[in-house]
Design an enzyme around this catalytic site. Structure first.
Site, PDB file in Angstrom:
ATOM      1  CE1 TYR A  14      21.455 -35.622 -16.431  1.00 29.57           C
ATOM      2  CE2 TYR A  14      21.158 -34.051 -14.650  1.00 29.57           C
ATOM      3  CZ  TYR A  14      21.830 -35.127 -15.204  1.00 29.57           C
ATOM      4  OH  TYR A  14      22.884 -35.691 -14.530  1.00 29.57           O
ATOM      5  CB  VAL A  15      14.621 -30.326 -19.170  1.00 30.71           C
ATOM      6  CG1 VAL A  15      13.604 -29.699 -20.097  1.00 30.71           C
ATOM      7  CG2 VAL A  15      14.092 -31.633 -18.628  1.00 30.71           C
ATOM      8  CB  VAL A  89      14.395 -23.400 -12.727  1.00 35.44           C
ATOM      9  CG1 VAL A  89      14.969 -22.191 -13.438  1.00 35.44           C
ATOM     10  CG2 VAL A  89      12.943 -23.148 -12.336  1.00 35.44           C
ATOM     11  CD  GLU A 160      10.765 -31.955 -23.474  1.00 34.13           C
ATOM     12  OE1 GLU A 160      10.795 -30.885 -24.082  1.00 34.13           O
ATOM     13  OE2 GLU A 160      10.453 -33.031 -24.032  1.00 34.13           O
ATOM     14  CB  ALA A 222       2.233 -37.944 -18.711  1.00 31.54           C
ATOM     15  CB  CYS A 275      10.692 -36.662 -13.085  1.00 30.61           C
ATOM     16  SG  CYS A 275      11.753 -35.286 -13.575  1.00 30.61           S
ATOM     17  NE  ARG A 432      17.585 -51.392 -13.333  1.00 30.11           N
ATOM     18  CZ  ARG A 432      16.869 -50.290 -13.383  1.00 30.11           C
ATOM     19  NH1 ARG A 432      15.698 -50.271 -13.992  1.00 30.11           N
ATOM     20  NH2 ARG A 432      17.298 -49.198 -12.797  1.00 30.11           N
TER      21      ARG A 432
HETATM   22  P1  NAD Z   1      18.272 -29.697 -13.398  1.00 35.54           P
HETATM   23  O1  NAD Z   1      18.464 -29.586 -11.939  1.00 35.54           O
HETATM   24  O2  NAD Z   1      19.188 -30.580 -14.193  1.00 35.54           O
HETATM   25  O3  NAD Z   1      18.384 -28.236 -14.071  1.00 35.54           O
HETATM   26  C1  NAD Z   1      17.777 -27.107 -13.559  1.00 35.54           C
HETATM   27  C2  NAD Z   1      18.750 -25.940 -13.694  1.00 35.54           C
HETATM   28  O4  NAD Z   1      18.086 -24.734 -13.346  1.00 35.54           O
HETATM   29  C3  NAD Z   1      19.973 -26.039 -12.771  1.00 35.54           C
HETATM   30  O5  NAD Z   1      21.161 -26.034 -13.542  1.00 35.54           O
HETATM   31  C4  NAD Z   1      19.862 -24.797 -11.872  1.00 35.54           C
HETATM   32  O6  NAD Z   1      21.123 -24.236 -11.532  1.00 35.54           O
HETATM   33  C5  NAD Z   1      19.043 -23.871 -12.738  1.00 35.54           C
HETATM   34  N1  NAD Z   1      18.373 -22.806 -11.991  1.00 35.54           N
HETATM   35  C6  NAD Z   1      17.652 -22.895 -10.852  1.00 35.54           C
HETATM   36  N2  NAD Z   1      17.184 -21.679 -10.506  1.00 35.54           N
HETATM   37  C7  NAD Z   1      17.610 -20.800 -11.438  1.00 35.54           C
HETATM   38  C8  NAD Z   1      17.450 -19.399 -11.631  1.00 35.54           C
HETATM   39  N3  NAD Z   1      16.737 -18.661 -10.781  1.00 35.54           N
HETATM   40  N4  NAD Z   1      18.027 -18.826 -12.702  1.00 35.54           N
HETATM   41  C9  NAD Z   1      18.750 -19.551 -13.569  1.00 35.54           C
HETATM   42  N5  NAD Z   1      18.937 -20.882 -13.449  1.00 35.54           N
HETATM   43  C10 NAD Z   1      18.364 -21.505 -12.393  1.00 35.54           C
HETATM   44  O7  NAD Z   1      16.767 -30.114 -13.644  1.00 35.54           O
HETATM   45  P2  NAD Z   1      16.153 -30.864 -14.923  1.00 35.54           P
HETATM   46  O8  NAD Z   1      16.313 -32.329 -14.767  1.00 35.54           O
HETATM   47  O9  NAD Z   1      16.616 -30.206 -16.158  1.00 35.54           O
HETATM   48  O10 NAD Z   1      14.600 -30.563 -14.705  1.00 35.54           O
HETATM   49  C11 NAD Z   1      14.080 -29.265 -14.897  1.00 35.54           C
HETATM   50  C12 NAD Z   1      12.568 -29.353 -14.873  1.00 35.54           C
HETATM   51  O11 NAD Z   1      12.123 -30.176 -15.960  1.00 35.54           O
HETATM   52  C13 NAD Z   1      11.991 -29.981 -13.615  1.00 35.54           C
HETATM   53  O12 NAD Z   1      10.775 -29.354 -13.321  1.00 35.54           O
HETATM   54  C14 NAD Z   1      11.737 -31.421 -14.026  1.00 35.54           C
HETATM   55  O13 NAD Z   1      10.674 -32.007 -13.293  1.00 35.54           O
HETATM   56  C15 NAD Z   1      11.327 -31.260 -15.472  1.00 35.54           C
HETATM   57  N6  NAD Z   1      11.583 -32.428 -16.336  1.00 35.54           N
HETATM   58  C16 NAD Z   1      12.755 -33.125 -16.208  1.00 35.54           C
HETATM   59  C17 NAD Z   1      13.000 -34.201 -17.076  1.00 35.54           C
HETATM   60  C18 NAD Z   1      14.263 -35.002 -16.978  1.00 35.54           C
HETATM   61  O14 NAD Z   1      14.357 -35.998 -17.673  1.00 35.54           O
HETATM   62  N7  NAD Z   1      15.248 -34.632 -16.179  1.00 35.54           N
HETATM   63  C19 NAD Z   1      12.077 -34.503 -18.075  1.00 35.54           C
HETATM   64  C20 NAD Z   1      10.904 -33.746 -18.181  1.00 35.54           C
HETATM   65  C21 NAD Z   1      10.678 -32.697 -17.306  1.00 35.54           C
HETATM   66  C1  UGA Z   2      10.370 -40.166 -17.238  1.00 35.87           C
HETATM   67  C2  UGA Z   2       9.306 -40.223 -18.335  1.00 35.87           C
HETATM   68  O1  UGA Z   2       9.476 -41.442 -19.077  1.00 35.87           O
HETATM   69  C3  UGA Z   2       9.416 -39.033 -19.267  1.00 35.87           C
HETATM   70  O2  UGA Z   2       8.351 -39.066 -20.209  1.00 35.87           O
HETATM   71  C4  UGA Z   2       9.327 -37.746 -18.438  1.00 35.87           C
HETATM   72  O3  UGA Z   2       9.471 -36.622 -19.263  1.00 35.87           O
HETATM   73  C5  UGA Z   2      10.425 -37.762 -17.391  1.00 35.87           C
HETATM   74  O4  UGA Z   2      10.264 -38.940 -16.556  1.00 35.87           O
HETATM   75  C6  UGA Z   2      10.393 -36.594 -16.472  1.00 35.87           C
HETATM   76  O5  UGA Z   2       9.388 -35.947 -16.296  1.00 35.87           O
HETATM   77  O6  UGA Z   2      11.463 -36.401 -15.906  1.00 35.87           O
HETATM   78  P1  UGA Z   2      12.960 -40.732 -17.064  1.00 35.87           P
HETATM   79  O7  UGA Z   2      12.709 -40.644 -15.601  1.00 35.87           O
HETATM   80  O8  UGA Z   2      14.084 -39.971 -17.638  1.00 35.87           O
HETATM   81  O9  UGA Z   2      11.642 -40.269 -17.859  1.00 35.87           O
HETATM   82  O10 UGA Z   2      13.168 -42.264 -17.485  1.00 35.87           O
HETATM   83  P2  UGA Z   2      12.181 -43.493 -17.708  1.00 35.87           P
HETATM   84  O11 UGA Z   2      12.577 -44.179 -18.944  1.00 35.87           O
HETATM   85  O12 UGA Z   2      10.769 -43.126 -17.587  1.00 35.87           O
HETATM   86  O13 UGA Z   2      12.560 -44.441 -16.496  1.00 35.87           O
HETATM   87  C7  UGA Z   2      12.214 -44.121 -15.147  1.00 35.87           C
HETATM   88  C8  UGA Z   2      12.568 -45.284 -14.239  1.00 35.87           C
HETATM   89  O14 UGA Z   2      11.657 -46.368 -14.433  1.00 35.87           O
HETATM   90  C9  UGA Z   2      13.971 -45.839 -14.464  1.00 35.87           C
HETATM   91  O15 UGA Z   2      14.582 -46.098 -13.232  1.00 35.87           O
HETATM   92  C10 UGA Z   2      13.707 -47.109 -15.232  1.00 35.87           C
HETATM   93  O16 UGA Z   2      14.721 -48.062 -15.059  1.00 35.87           O
HETATM   94  C11 UGA Z   2      12.387 -47.558 -14.616  1.00 35.87           C
HETATM   95  N1  UGA Z   2      11.600 -48.459 -15.489  1.00 35.87           N
HETATM   96  C12 UGA Z   2      11.092 -48.006 -16.661  1.00 35.87           C
HETATM   97  C13 UGA Z   2      11.375 -49.776 -15.096  1.00 35.87           C
HETATM   98  O17 UGA Z   2      11.827 -50.205 -14.014  1.00 35.87           O
HETATM   99  N2  UGA Z   2      10.642 -50.591 -15.913  1.00 35.87           N
HETATM  100  C14 UGA Z   2      10.141 -50.165 -17.089  1.00 35.87           C
HETATM  101  O18 UGA Z   2       9.469 -50.968 -17.785  1.00 35.87           O
HETATM  102  C15 UGA Z   2      10.373 -48.844 -17.484  1.00 35.87           C
END
Ligand code: NAD
Ligand code: UGA
Length: 464
Positions: A14-15, A89, A160, A222, A275, A432
């Site tokens: 996703y990232v 990852v 991120e 954060a 997260c 909601r």
């Molecule tokens: P994700 O599970 O969607 O993606 C991670 C990917 O890494 C997977 O596709 C997995 O197969 C791959 N992977 C794992 N080990 C590997 C390896 N050794 N070599 C190659 N590929 C490998 O996770 P995500 O949601 O993208 O999150 C990734 C990181 O970013 C996490 O630490 C998460 O906390 C952080 N993050 C996520 C979000 C979000 O909105 N999802 C936002 C900000 C930060």
């Molecule tokens: C959150 C942060 O907002 C991002 O900045 C961060 O990068 C990310 O986590 C991460 O590290 O993964 P995300 O989880 O994708 O992003 O979505 P949010 O918009 O933060 O919502 C999180 C949850 O809180 C959802 O279930 C949402 O419905 C809920 N929420 C949010 C509420 O119930 N009320 C609100 O006012 C806001």
């Protein structure tokens, strides 16, 4: 074509996918490659049906894929060919051993570091994009330092901050980009390289620099602060329900104080997503590890209120539907953890669906983007579950609607039409607070919002 910079991202999730697509889009003179150990994920990124639903992502992928954005499987060669390596990852909560249920599981990160070490033949800048406990860069540096001076690695932290559902907008216009580095000559040089990439589209004042530990810790903090706001407003929603105050009115009044701000004050069924919970638990674990038990307890309460809010919602359904759900059909509108994503990781809907099944309710699940994931999440759950994308067909013949995701389409539903197709008395539990409660009550529904007085034709029987 010769590219100015060769950038690799390990982890196509996703990232990794969206963030690298944005870099490729904004930096046509850079070649960006994304690799993953999961070949199916790479195939999906190379297909017409991307593995991640994110508004605006398709267009950017169309403009860049095959030109300067590539999704590849041969991790080994790609490490060799690139100089700048983002690590994105997954870092889930540990499920085993010391710290199980709290600490971050760093096995994927460590594996990646070892892969980088094994296949590198030239100096690399390695950038932590995954969310990590503070001090992880030290472990990363130690693993990479075992190259014994032949090849140099510089580790940076660049967490991120994008949110799902708004990822592309967040990436294009971030509130800030944070880059943490060592304060050494090589650390500062590596930092300047990364600043140069973001400076193509992010205004200079929004690119902030810090020491590497502040950067790692800021990401956890954060998320903890954002989640804390949701738990704070949800805790007050419980008090509103006892006192006839209205949570939307309270949130508006409190949020208009510029010192507080209006965002993240929407009461609901609690935060979900991959997260918030994991990052707060990670922070709690770190605090306990450093002997700061009071601080750990303070942050853990944010998670506890989140669980309490979901339990309250289920208690409200049970109590208001005459204390039995056995054999009743409940339509869940929305299964993703928030609108505009198909992601269901840690979605409150999973917990709520399970509790309804435990009461022997029949559950009909509707969602515009998350039905595939919902079916995977509930694959091993016993009970009668059906999946129907169209909300009208899903609601037909049901006793109650439970709105669990804030999809825009649910605001605009024809509730008159839905009401006629449902078993009477019909109930709506708006987890909601997105629909017009008075209008639905006037149609004939018994309406139970969050943090507002219920609009019901029956005596209050709920235990909320
Ligand atoms: P994700 O599970 O969607 O993606 C991670 C990917 O890494 C997977 O596709 C997995 O197969 C791959 N992977 C794992 N080990 C590997 C390896 N050794 N070599 C190659 N590929 C490998 O996770 P995500 O949601 O993208 O999150 C990734 C990181 O970013 C996490 O630490 C998460 O906390 C952080 N993050 C996520 C979000 C979000 O909105 N999802 C936002 C900000 C930060
Ligand atoms: C959150 C942060 O907002 C991002 O900045 C961060 O990068 C990310 O986590 C991460 O590290 O993964 P995300 O989880 O994708 O992003 O979505 P949010 O918009 O933060 O919502 C999180 C949850 O809180 C959802 O279930 C949402 O419905 C809920 N929420 C949010 C509420 O119930 N009320 C609100 O006012 C806001």
């Amino acid at each position: 074509m010769k590219f100015k910079k060769n950038i690799l991202c390990i982890g196509a999730g996703y990232v990794g996918g969206p963030s690298m697509a944005m870099i490729a889009y904004k930096c046509p003179d850079c070649r960006v490659t994304v690799v993953d150990i999961n070949p199916a994920r790479i195939d999906a990124w190379n297909s017409a049906e991307l593995p991640v639903y994110e508004p605006g992502l398709d267009e950017i992928i169309k403009k860049t894929r095959g030109k300067n954005l590539f999704f590849a499987k041969d991790i080994e060669n790609k490490i060799k060919e690139n100089d700048i390596i983002f690590v994105s990852v997954n870092t889930p909560t540990k499920t085993f051993g010391t710290g199980a249920g709290m600490a971050a599981d760093l096995q994927f990160l460590e594996k990646t570091a070892r892969q980088i070490l094994e296949h590198s033949q030239s100096p690399k800048i390695v950038i932590e994009k995954s969310t990590l406990p503070v001090k992880t860069a030290l472990a990363m540096e130690r693993i990479l330092a075992s190259a014994k001076g032949k090849i140099t690695f510089e580790v940076l932290s660049n967490p991120e901050f994008m949110a799902e559902g708004t990822a592309m907008a967040d990436l294009e216009k971030p509130d800030r980009v944070l880059i943490g580095s060592r304060q050494t000559e090589s650390g500062l040089k590596a930092r300047a390289e990364l600043v140069d990439i973001y400076a193509r589209w992010v205004p200079a004042e929004k690119i902030i620099i810090s020491n590497i530990w502040s950067s790692e810790l800021s990401k956890l903090v954060a998320n903890a602060f954002l989640a804390q706001r949701v738990s704070s407003i949800n805790s007050i929603s419980a008090l509103c329900e006892k006192t006839d105050a209205d949570i939307s009115e309270v949130a508006r009044a409190v949020g208009m104080d510029s010192r507080v701000g209006s965002k993240f004050l929407k009461a609901g069924i609690g935060f979900g997503g991959s997260c918030f919970k994991k990052d707060i638990l990670n922070l709690v674990y770190l605090c306990s590890y450093y002997g700061l038990q009071e601080v750990a307890d303070y942050w853990e309460s944010v998670v506890k209120i989140n669980e309490y809010q979901q339990d309250r919602f289920i208690a409200s359904i049970l109590g208001s539907m005459f204390n039995t759900l056995a054999g009743k059909k409940i339509c869940i509108l929305g299964f993703s953890f928030k609108a505009d994503t198909g992601d269901t990781r840690e979605s409150p809907a999973i917990y709520i669906a399970r509790k309804l099944l435990a009461e022997h309710a029949q559950v009909v699940i509707s969602d515009p983007k998350a039905l595939k994931n919902a079916a995977i999440d509930l694959a091993s759950d016993k009970g009668k579950i059906t999946y129907i994308e169209d909300p009208y067909s899903a609601a037909s013949g049901c006793h109650a609607l439970a709105i669990l995701t804030d999809w825009e389409l649910y605001r605009k539903l024809d509730f008159q039409k839905i009401y006629k197709s449902m078993v009477q008395p019909a109930f709506i539990f708006d987890g909601r607070n997105i629909i017009d409660h008075k209008k639905c009550f006037d149609i004939g529904f018994n309406v139970y919002p969050i943090g507002k007085p219920a609009l019901s034709r029956f005596e209050d029987q709920s235990s909320v």
